[in-house]
Design an enzyme around this catalytic site. Structure first.
Site, PDB file in Angstrom:
ATOM      1  N   ALA A  32       0.832  -1.206   0.000  1.00  0.00           N
ATOM      2  CA  ALA A  32       0.000   0.000   0.000  1.00  0.00           C
ATOM      3  C   ALA A  32       0.864   1.253   0.000  1.00  0.00           C
ATOM      4  O   ALA A  32       0.647   2.186  -0.786  1.00  0.00           O
ATOM      5  CB  ALA A  32      -0.934  -0.017   1.203  1.00  0.00           C
ATOM      6  N   TYR A  33       1.850   1.286   0.885  1.00  0.00           N
ATOM      7  CA  TYR A  33       2.731   2.443   0.973  1.00  0.00           C
ATOM      8  C   TYR A  33       3.521   2.627  -0.332  1.00  0.00           C
ATOM      9  O   TYR A  33       3.589   3.731  -0.881  1.00  0.00           O
ATOM     10  CB  TYR A  33       3.687   2.268   2.153  1.00  0.00           C
ATOM     11  CG  TYR A  33       4.598   3.452   2.380  1.00  0.00           C
ATOM     12  CD1 TYR A  33       4.108   4.612   2.959  1.00  0.00           C
ATOM     13  CD2 TYR A  33       5.938   3.405   2.017  1.00  0.00           C
ATOM     14  CE1 TYR A  33       4.930   5.706   3.172  1.00  0.00           C
ATOM     15  CE2 TYR A  33       6.773   4.495   2.233  1.00  0.00           C
ATOM     16  CZ  TYR A  33       6.266   5.640   2.807  1.00  0.00           C
ATOM     17  OH  TYR A  33       7.087   6.722   3.010  1.00  0.00           O
ATOM     18  N   SER A  34       4.087   1.545  -0.843  1.00  0.00           N
ATOM     19  CA  SER A  34       4.885   1.626  -2.070  1.00  0.00           C
ATOM     20  C   SER A  34       4.043   2.107  -3.243  1.00  0.00           C
ATOM     21  O   SER A  34       4.463   2.976  -4.018  1.00  0.00           O
ATOM     22  CB  SER A  34       5.493   0.254  -2.390  1.00  0.00           C
ATOM     23  OG  SER A  34       6.345  -0.191  -1.356  1.00  0.00           O
TER      24      SER A  34
ATOM     25  N   SER B  79       1.190   3.818  -3.156  1.00  0.00           N
ATOM     26  CA  SER B  79       0.729   5.195  -2.986  1.00  0.00           C
ATOM     27  C   SER B  79       1.832   6.193  -3.295  1.00  0.00           C
ATOM     28  O   SER B  79       1.582   7.244  -3.906  1.00  0.00           O
ATOM     29  CB  SER B  79       0.203   5.409  -1.565  1.00  0.00           C
ATOM     30  OG  SER B  79       1.230   5.315  -0.597  1.00  0.00           O
TER      31      SER B  79
END
Length: 246
Positions: free
Chosen positions: A152-154, A156
């Site tokens: 998710a972080y990567s 986004s």
């Protein structure tokens, strides 16, 4: 090189971490700081410590109405918006994609990517009207390379890179520069959201053998916010200590 006298700088997530370091640096060089942060009490405390007319707005960047209200309040207070440093974001928990909570993936995307869109969208009309502006979005080396167990972080942050390149090209015929930076990890409260195993993984990938210092990030970002940065736009600046491969 970094004289921000008579300029207003909006710093999202400016109450702590990289955002706070940037707010301190820009204020030191003459800017009036508008801290946009979800933590209203911490934002007000930071504004008081920064001084120089700094003020805080309680903002949820994932909520367009909240961002609109903060932009109106900022313009009512200062009359202009010369600089945006968009540092608000969350890391989320770590885990394989097959097991990742659907609601958490959505939340991370809403804050990191949709929030970046909201904040950029809110400042562009003001910058266009005054024929000047500098925007710096904080992405991550994870957005370039992808960290395992952080889909998710990567994803986004990869989206932040793409948005920055797109907007920078849209505004390239104006004196409005839109760039982003891709930091490796720095020791901030965002580490509280991560497993120690993931923190160790990130450190192992940095050839410098240490984490990013906040003042190092602020120094690069300050130049990107300055009038000296009169040509470069739609670009990505590395802050990964040698980790990035492109």
């Amino acid at each position: 090189m970094t004289d921000f006298t008579n300029q207003t700088a909006i710093v999202t997530g400016g109450a702590q971490g990289i955002g706070r370091a940037v707010a301190n640096r820009l204020a030191k060089d003459g800017a009036r700081i508008a801290i946009w942060d979800r933590d209203e009490a911490l934002g007000r405390e930071a504004a008081q410590e920064i001084g120089g007319g700094a003020f805080a707005c309680a903002v949820d960047v994932a909520d367009w109405a909240s961002v609109e209200a903060a932009m109106k309040s900022t313009l009512d207070t200062t009359g202009r918006a010369d600089i945006l440093v968009n540092s608000a974001g969350i890391a989320g928990s770590n885990g394989p994609l097959a097991d990742y909570p659907v609601d958490e993936f959505r939340l991370i995307t809403e804050i990191n990517l949709l929030g970046t869109f909201h904040v950029n969208r809110s400042v562009v009309p003001a910058m266009t009207a005054q024929s000047y502006g500098r925007i710096v979005n904080i992405a991550s080396v994870a957005g370039k390379e992808g960290n395992p167990n952080a889909s998710a972080y990567s994803a986004s942050k990869a989206g932040v890179i793409g948005l920055t390149k797109s907007l920078g090209k849209e505004l390239a015929d104006k004196d409005i520069a839109v760039n982003c930076v891709t930091p490796a990890a720095a020791r901030t409260r965002i580490f509280d959201q991560m497993a120690q195993e993931h923190i160790d993984y990130m450190l192992s990938k940095i050839p410098r053998g240490r984490f990013l210092e906040l003042d190092e990030a602020a120094a690069m970002i300050a130049w990107l916010c300055s009038k000296e940065n009169s040509f470069t736009t739609a670009s990505v600046f590395d802050l990964s200590g040698g980790r990035a491969t492109y």
